[in-house]
Design a protein around this motif. Sequence first.
Motif, PDB file in Angstrom:
ATOM      1  N   UNK A 264      24.713  42.075  25.960  1.00 37.28           N
ATOM      2  CA  UNK A 264      24.906  40.831  25.202  1.00 37.28           C
ATOM      3  C   UNK A 264      26.091  39.990  25.648  1.00 37.28           C
ATOM      4  N   UNK A 265      26.534  40.162  26.906  1.00 40.52           N
ATOM      5  CA  UNK A 265      27.678  39.390  27.391  1.00 40.52           C
ATOM      6  C   UNK A 265      27.163  38.292  28.312  1.00 40.52           C
ATOM      7  N   UNK A 266      27.171  37.084  27.827  1.00 42.54           N
ATOM      8  CA  UNK A 266      26.535  35.966  28.512  1.00 42.54           C
ATOM      9  C   UNK A 266      27.288  35.625  29.800  1.00 42.54           C
ATOM     10  N   UNK A 267      26.529  35.438  30.864  1.00 40.22           N
ATOM     11  CA  UNK A 267      27.088  35.022  32.143  1.00 40.22           C
ATOM     12  C   UNK A 267      27.264  33.506  32.131  1.00 40.22           C
ATOM     13  N   UNK A 268      28.506  33.070  32.205  1.00 37.26           N
ATOM     14  CA  UNK A 268      28.802  31.641  32.158  1.00 37.26           C
ATOM     15  C   UNK A 268      29.445  31.217  33.469  1.00 37.26           C
ATOM     16  N   UNK A 269      28.914  30.158  34.062  1.00 33.42           N
ATOM     17  CA  UNK A 269      29.523  29.617  35.270  1.00 33.42           C
ATOM     18  C   UNK A 269      29.397  30.551  36.453  1.00 33.42           C
ATOM     19  N   UNK A 270      30.531  30.818  37.097  1.00 35.22           N
ATOM     20  CA  UNK A 270      30.536  31.579  38.351  1.00 35.22           C
ATOM     21  C   UNK A 270      30.958  33.027  38.149  1.00 35.22           C
ATOM     22  N   UNK A 271      30.556  33.638  37.053  1.00 30.91           N
ATOM     23  CA  UNK A 271      30.934  35.027  36.796  1.00 30.91           C
ATOM     24  C   UNK A 271      30.155  35.978  37.692  1.00 30.91           C
ATOM     25  N   UNK A 272      30.769  37.120  37.939  1.00 28.51           N
ATOM     26  CA  UNK A 272      30.136  38.150  38.763  1.00 28.51           C
ATOM     27  C   UNK A 272      28.994  38.815  37.991  1.00 28.51           C
ATOM     28  N   UNK A 273      28.059  39.450  38.704  1.00 25.57           N
ATOM     29  CA  UNK A 273      27.042  40.252  38.022  1.00 25.57           C
ATOM     30  C   UNK A 273      27.711  41.337  37.183  1.00 25.57           C
ATOM     31  N   UNK A 274      27.019  41.863  36.167  1.00 21.43           N
ATOM     32  CA  UNK A 274      27.613  42.903  35.322  1.00 21.43           C
ATOM     33  C   UNK A 274      28.159  44.058  36.155  1.00 21.43           C
ATOM     34  N   UNK A 275      29.368  44.503  35.815  1.00 20.43           N
ATOM     35  CA  UNK A 275      29.984  45.661  36.465  1.00 20.43           C
ATOM     36  C   UNK A 275      29.600  46.900  35.671  1.00 20.43           C
ATOM     37  N   UNK A 276      28.644  47.677  36.189  1.00 22.45           N
ATOM     38  CA  UNK A 276      28.111  48.818  35.450  1.00 22.45           C
ATOM     39  C   UNK A 276      28.076  50.060  36.348  1.00 22.45           C
ATOM     40  N   UNK A 277      28.111  51.226  35.710  1.00 21.30           N
ATOM     41  CA  UNK A 277      28.028  52.495  36.436  1.00 21.30           C
ATOM     42  C   UNK A 277      27.509  53.564  35.489  1.00 21.30           C
ATOM     43  N   UNK A 278      26.792  54.542  36.040  1.00 15.17           N
ATOM     44  CA  UNK A 278      26.219  55.629  35.242  1.00 15.17           C
ATOM     45  C   UNK A 278      26.806  56.959  35.706  1.00 15.17           C
ATOM     46  N   UNK A 279      27.376  57.703  34.768  1.00 18.43           N
ATOM     47  CA  UNK A 279      27.900  59.048  35.018  1.00 18.43           C
ATOM     48  C   UNK A 279      27.273  60.000  34.001  1.00 18.43           C
ATOM     49  N   UNK A 280      26.683  61.086  34.488  1.00 21.49           N
ATOM     50  CA  UNK A 280      26.022  62.063  33.609  1.00 21.49           C
ATOM     51  C   UNK A 280      25.014  61.388  32.674  1.00 21.49           C
ATOM     52  N   UNK A 281      24.265  60.436  33.226  1.00 17.63           N
ATOM     53  CA  UNK A 281      23.232  59.708  32.477  1.00 17.63           C
ATOM     54  C   UNK A 281      23.785  58.930  31.281  1.00 17.63           C
ATOM     55  N   UNK A 282      25.048  58.551  31.370  1.00 21.99           N
ATOM     56  CA  UNK A 282      25.660  57.680  30.375  1.00 21.99           C
ATOM     57  C   UNK A 282      26.099  56.394  31.070  1.00 21.99           C
ATOM     58  N   UNK A 283      25.802  55.262  30.443  1.00 23.22           N
ATOM     59  CA  UNK A 283      26.065  53.959  31.031  1.00 23.22           C
ATOM     60  C   UNK A 283      27.411  53.403  30.567  1.00 23.22           C
ATOM     61  N   UNK A 284      28.198  52.940  31.543  1.00 21.65           N
ATOM     62  CA  UNK A 284      29.493  52.321  31.269  1.00 21.65           C
ATOM     63  C   UNK A 284      29.515  50.933  31.904  1.00 21.65           C
ATOM     64  N   UNK A 285      30.306  50.051  31.327  1.00 24.90           N
ATOM     65  CA  UNK A 285      30.400  48.686  31.855  1.00 24.90           C
ATOM     66  C   UNK A 285      31.811  48.161  31.671  1.00 24.90           C
ATOM     67  N   UNK A 286      32.139  47.165  32.473  1.00 28.81           N
ATOM     68  CA  UNK A 286      33.410  46.459  32.357  1.00 28.81           C
ATOM     69  C   UNK A 286      33.150  45.081  31.761  1.00 28.81           C
ATOM     70  N   UNK A 287      33.822  44.775  30.671  1.00 30.55           N
ATOM     71  CA  UNK A 287      33.804  43.411  30.144  1.00 30.55           C
ATOM     72  C   UNK A 287      35.003  42.700  30.777  1.00 30.55           C
ATOM     73  N   UNK A 288      34.732  41.931  31.824  1.00 29.02           N
ATOM     74  CA  UNK A 288      35.850  41.446  32.633  1.00 29.02           C
ATOM     75  C   UNK A 288      36.720  40.419  31.928  1.00 29.02           C
ATOM     76  N   UNK A 289      36.198  39.742  30.913  1.00 34.11           N
ATOM     77  CA  UNK A 289      37.013  38.766  30.192  1.00 34.11           C
ATOM     78  C   UNK A 289      38.159  39.430  29.444  1.00 34.11           C
ATOM     79  N   UNK A 290      37.951  40.677  29.007  1.00 33.38           N
ATOM     80  CA  UNK A 290      38.982  41.404  28.249  1.00 33.38           C
ATOM     81  C   UNK A 290      39.569  42.575  29.032  1.00 33.38           C
ATOM     82  N   UNK A 291      39.016  42.842  30.239  1.00 34.90           N
ATOM     83  CA  UNK A 291      39.461  43.972  31.072  1.00 34.90           C
ATOM     84  C   UNK A 291      39.257  45.317  30.376  1.00 34.90           C
ATOM     85  N   UNK A 292      38.218  45.403  29.569  1.00 34.15           N
ATOM     86  CA  UNK A 292      37.957  46.634  28.825  1.00 34.15           C
ATOM     87  C   UNK A 292      36.722  47.354  29.368  1.00 34.15           C
TER      88      UNK A 292
END
Length: 383
Positions: A264-292
């Motif tokens: 649910x994090x809208x891509x606005x303007x020139x933002x990068x594609x979602x930063x995502x990774x899967x470890x042990x079948x669990x999905x993680x992501x970076x919300x780059x606007x908040x660095x979280x």
Amino acid sequence: MEMISTIWEDGKKVNSFLKMDRREGVNDGFPKLGPSDSLLPGLIDDVALNCLAWVSRSDYASLSCINKRYSKLINSGYLYGLRKEMGVVEHLVYLVCDPRGWVAFDPKISRWMALPKIPCDECFNHADKESLAVGCELLVFGRELMEFAIWKYSLVCRGWVKCQEMNQPRCLFGSSSLGSIAIVAGGSDKYGNVLKSAELYDSASCTWELLPNMHTPRRLCSSFFMDGKFYVIGGMSSTTVSLTCGEEYNLSTKCWRRIEGMYPYVNVGAQAPPLVAVVDNQLYAVEHLTNMVKKYDKEKNTWEVLGRLPVRADSSNGWGLAFKACGDKLLVVGGQRGPEGEAIVLNSWCPKTSVANGTIDWQVLGMKEHVGVFVYNCAVMGC
């Protein structure tokens, strides 16, 4: 050598190598087997091969210098197939962060290695690129003067060759690999049309196969495998429409399933594609606007905040930073400026460890100095 490679690709048993070795011992440069003529003295060769499969991949160059039999064994790629059968995995982090080209980092021995330069034209060198590690290959996707092109680096052959082109060449797509296969989805064709097609790459046969179309065309999206299924999330269906839905592809049924609100994090303007990774079948992501860093709840289709990144992602809209899975760890590759100049730093964290008061205990896995602070491409290979 050809017979050994074919045996590996066709998934034959371990003793297939031994039978060929005994049959062709004189003609192919291998000595015939005898009581004192084994790969490891005192062991029959099927046991010796199982032992050699546990040898660190970084020692293969030294092993190949022992004699012709070892050289042929290492250069055939047979041990890589045997390691896969036995579940022996080591990782390499490939990245490009300066004009000198691709480098690889081996976390096990904390060693950097420079790859040969890609024998491509200047257009490919300067164009935007995507990258993907599948099996024992690194695929680099880009544009040459007239068409899209794919260059392939083989860990076994230690060199670059041109890879067969996709059925529908594209850029700005989502991609991910699972063992010896990879899937690319969406993207844009050379005319700028946004695609909803997807293709599967088989590294054993070096072929591309068209898959059923997604429900929604999208570009600047991200992809991953989770629980044996392929997912595409985020991206844009046009220059103005951002997508919060995801899509799941079931390799067994060959069907796509749309998942509303998966990202649910809208891509606005020139933002990068979602930063995502899967470890042990669990999905993680970076919300780059908040660095979280956030974790996905599959049952609730929601995201939970875990903690802060070790580097900033907001300053460049998520570009120039890599967020990858590396075995049982999450890997963040980004630049930093310090008193001694610029450097690329590899930070890792194992999600099995707890998060204390919203703080993630990032550990420095490696560092490469004097290469700038922007990561253009990054791919992690496990083999």
